[in-house]
Motif scaffolding. Structure first.
Motif, mmCIF file in Angstrom:
data_model
loop_
_atom_site.group_PDB
_atom_site.id
_atom_site.type_symbol
_atom_site.label_atom_id
_atom_site.label_comp_id
_atom_site.label_asym_id
_atom_site.label_seq_id
_atom_site.Cartn_x
_atom_site.Cartn_y
_atom_site.Cartn_z
ATOM 1 N N HIS A 75 -36.049 45.340 39.704
ATOM 2 C CA HIS A 75 -34.614 45.572 39.470
ATOM 3 C C HIS A 75 -33.853 44.293 39.167
ATOM 4 O O HIS A 75 -32.701 44.342 38.725
ATOM 5 N N ARG A 76 -34.487 43.138 39.368
ATOM 6 C CA ARG A 76 -33.834 41.868 39.058
ATOM 7 C C ARG A 76 -34.322 41.270 37.734
ATOM 8 O O ARG A 76 -33.902 40.167 37.359
ATOM 9 N N THR A 104 -26.006 50.165 38.238
ATOM 10 C CA THR A 104 -26.660 49.432 39.325
ATOM 11 C C THR A 104 -26.277 47.960 39.312
ATOM 12 O O THR A 104 -26.413 47.275 40.330
ATOM 13 N N ARG A 105 -25.813 47.460 38.151
ATOM 14 C CA ARG A 105 -25.379 46.070 38.055
ATOM 15 C C ARG A 105 -23.909 45.891 38.409
ATOM 16 O O ARG A 105 -23.371 44.789 38.332
ATOM 17 N N GLY A 152 -28.340 47.533 28.183
ATOM 18 C CA GLY A 152 -28.060 46.346 28.993
ATOM 19 C C GLY A 152 -28.413 45.039 28.327
ATOM 20 O O GLY A 152 -28.372 43.985 28.981
#
Length: 350
Positions: A75-76, A104-105, A152
Motif C-alpha cells: 500500500h506504500r 486510501t491516500r 493515481g
C-alpha cells in the motif's frame, strides 16, 4: 531506469533468479509457460511477496533490499495493478472503484471523484460511474480496472494477464485500447503473459522466462525472428533445429541435415516457418534440396489453415489450407513427404 530489480525467490521446486530494468515510458513483457516464475516476479514487484534475495528499486527508492532488511508494503508503493479478472469491489460503484486508491491516500472526496470521472471518460466508460461492476461486460470491467490502476499516476504499472479472461472479439478491441493508453503512460510497465500476441502487440521489449531464468531478451521482432529455445519457437510458430553449419548444410544435433542458402559454420539454429513447408503424398519430382519423409502426428485448425505436426528425421510444423488437407486425405498417422526451399531456412548462431 524507473525500475531496477534483481529478484531471487525459492518456493518449492521454483528457483527464480531474474534481473529486470524498465525505463520511463517502456513496456516490458515477461513471457513464459506456466510455472516459469512470471506471477512470482509480479507478486514481488507488487510487494505481496518478500524476495529471498536481491533488491527492487523504483525511481531510486528501495522497495525491497534483502541485505538491508528493507521491504516496503504494497500500500506504500507507487504502483497500479491490473489483474486477469479485473477484481473490482462488487459492493462499490464503478466510480468508487476507480477512486478507491485516491481515497486510501486521503484525497478529498470531490477531487478524487473528479479524477475518477476523467479517467472513466478516457477509457470509454463515461456515464457508468454509478453502476455496479456486476452490470459491466468483461471488456468494460477491464477498462475500469485500468482506470483504477492509472488514476493515481503510478511510477510502475503491473499487468497480470490482463486480456486472458476476455472473449476473442473483445480481446482485440481492449488490446488496441490498452496499447493506446500504455503509449501515453509516463511510468514503467511490466506485462506478465503467456500469450505471444499480447507480448508482441503491447511490449517494447520482451524477457522470456523458463524454469526461473531469463532465456532470451530482445524486442518483439528480434525474439519472434530468432527464437533461442523450443518454447519460444513454438510460441511464434517456428520449427527450431539446432545443429552445426558446414558450408551450405546444417547437420542437426538430433540427426539429419538441412540445406541452407548461405555459407554457415559452427553451432547454429535453423528456423523454418510453417508456411514454408510443403506436403506431398509421394516423393516430389525434381531435385529439391530439402525433402524428408515424415509422419503426421497431429493436426489442429489454425485460422484458415490446418497446422500439422510432423515427426521424422527432421521434425517440422507445416501449415496447409483446409482444402489441401482434405484433398490429400490427411489424418494423424499419414505418411507424407515434406519439402522446404533452402532459401526459406533462416540460420543464425547459437
Amino acid at each position: 531506469m524507473t525500475l531496477d530489480a534483481s529478484v531471487a525467490v525459492r518456493r518449492g521446486s521454483l528457483d527464480l533468479q531474474l534481473d529486470l530494468t524498465v525505463a520511463d515510458g517502456e513496456v516490458l513483457a515477461v513471457l513464459g509457460p506456466n510455472g516459469a516464475g512470471k506471477s512470482t516476479v509480479l507478486r514481488v514487484l507488487a510487494g505481496l511477496l518478500r524476495p529471498d534475495g536481491g533488491s527492487v528499486a523504483v525511481d531510486g527508492e528501495p522497495w525491497d533490499d534483502v541485505p538491508a532488511g528493507t521491504h516496503l508494503p504494497a500500500h506504500r508503493r507507487a504502483l497500479g495493478v491490473v489483474f486477469q479478472d479485473a477484481l473490482l469491489f462488487p459492493h462499490l460503484s464503478v466510480g468508487e472503484n476507480v477512486a478507491f486508491g485516491l481515497r486510501t491516500r486521503g484525497m478529498p472526496r470531490r477531487t478524487r471523484h473528479e479524477a475518477a470521472a476523467a479517467w472513466l471518460e478516457r477509457v470509454g466508460l463515461e456515464g457508468l460511474a454509478d453502476v455496479r461492476p456486476a452490470q459491466l461486460s468483461g471488456g468494460q470491467a477491464q477498462r475500469a480496472a485500468l482506470a483504477r490502476a492509472l488514476v493515481g499516476d503510478p511510477a510502475l504499472l503491473l499487468l497480470d494477464e490482463p486480456l486472458s479472461a476476455l472473449d476473442a472479439r473483445t480481446r482485440l478491441v481492449v488490446r488496441a485500447e490498452l496499447r493506446r493508453h500504455l503509449a501515453a503512460f509516463g511510468g514503467s510497465t511490466v506485462l506478465v503473459t503467456h500469450d505471444p500476441v499480447d507480448a508482441m502487440a503491447l511490449a517494447d521489449r520482451v524477457v522470456v522466462v523458463e524454469h526461473g531464468r531469463a532465456v532470451q531478451t530482445g524486442t518483439p521482432a528480434e525474439v519472434s525472428r530468432r527464437p533461442r529455445t523450443d518454447y519460444v519457437a513454438r510460441l511464434v510458430g517456428l520449427s527450431l533445429l539446432a545443429g552445426t553449419g558446414t558450408g551450405g548444410v546444417v547437420r542437426l544435433d538430433a540427426g539429419g541435415e538441412v540445406a541452407v542458402a548461405e555459407d554457415v559454420h559452427g553451432p547454429v539454429f535453423a528456423a523454418v516457418r510453417p508456411e514454408s513447408v510443403a506436403l506431398y503424398l509421394s516423393r516430389p519430382d525434381g531435385s529439391p534440396r530439402n525433402v524428408w519423409p515424415a509422419t503426421l502426428v497431429g493436426a489442429t485448425p489454425h485460422g484458415v489453415t490446418v497446422r500439422c505436426e510432423l515427426a521424422g528425421e527432421v521434425p517440422l510444423v507445416a501449415d496447409v489450407t483446409a482444402t489441401a488437407f482434405a484433398e490429400l486425405g490427411l489424418a494423424p498417422g499419414s505418411q507424407v513427404w515434406a519439402t522446404v526451399k533452402a532459401s526459406e531456412v533462416a540460420v543464425y548462431a547459437r
